[in-house]
Write an enzyme that holds these catalytic residues in place. Sequence first.
Site: not given
Length: 234
Positions: A116, A212, A214
């Site tokens: 990001c 993202h 994660e």
Amino acid sequence: MTTRVPLIGITAHASLVADGAGVEVLHYVAPVAYVKAIRKAGGVPVLLPMGSADDAMAGLARVDAVLVTGGDDVNPDRYRAEPAPETKAADPARDDFEIALISAAVRDDRPMLCICRGIQVLNVALGGTLQQHYDGHFDLPNYNEGIHDVKLEPGSMLAKVMGATQVAVNSLHHQALDVLASQLVAVGHSDDGLVEGVEVLGCGFALGVQWHPELLRHRPEHLALFEALVAAGA
Ligand code: MN
């Protein structure tokens, strides 16, 4: 011989945190999701608190791979632009630290994943520029859902790692890459034409993604990015 589990350095920025007495104290922080994703991928996470360029070198020398996290906008003066009204610049010291860390990691061909804000700092660190505001790519309620597609260049490292040439991603950004640094190759695009994935020329494993992963670590193709980072650090 024992197997050494790779140590993955996660950038940590400065943020005010309320302590038990309700006093706000400056802390170095990284969101929990990055730590969980590295652990789930089999790595040992360690935070790299921001500091001087020398601190960046010292941290880089001790880890096996680097993860550059998301956050507020890069100060536009880092790419010689005037700030747009929508730009919310982060700590200038954070920009300096991450630019130093990324530049050294690229120079020394160290494994790196930039997420990001991370892909944006990566582009700026290597001489590229950013679009300071772009509508339609910030969807917080669906932070852990695929809300738009990214087409991946067949044969690219990103496509190989994710095992697909099209992936559904979350979208939590309001800025985007503009002029691409000459050392970057665009290997992922949204349907509306944004660069959402890059690779660094001359590096064995250095990737940037605008989404993202994660927060999508429950999906194997996104967890695979962290597994590949850990494997590259082994
Ligand atoms: Mn997006």
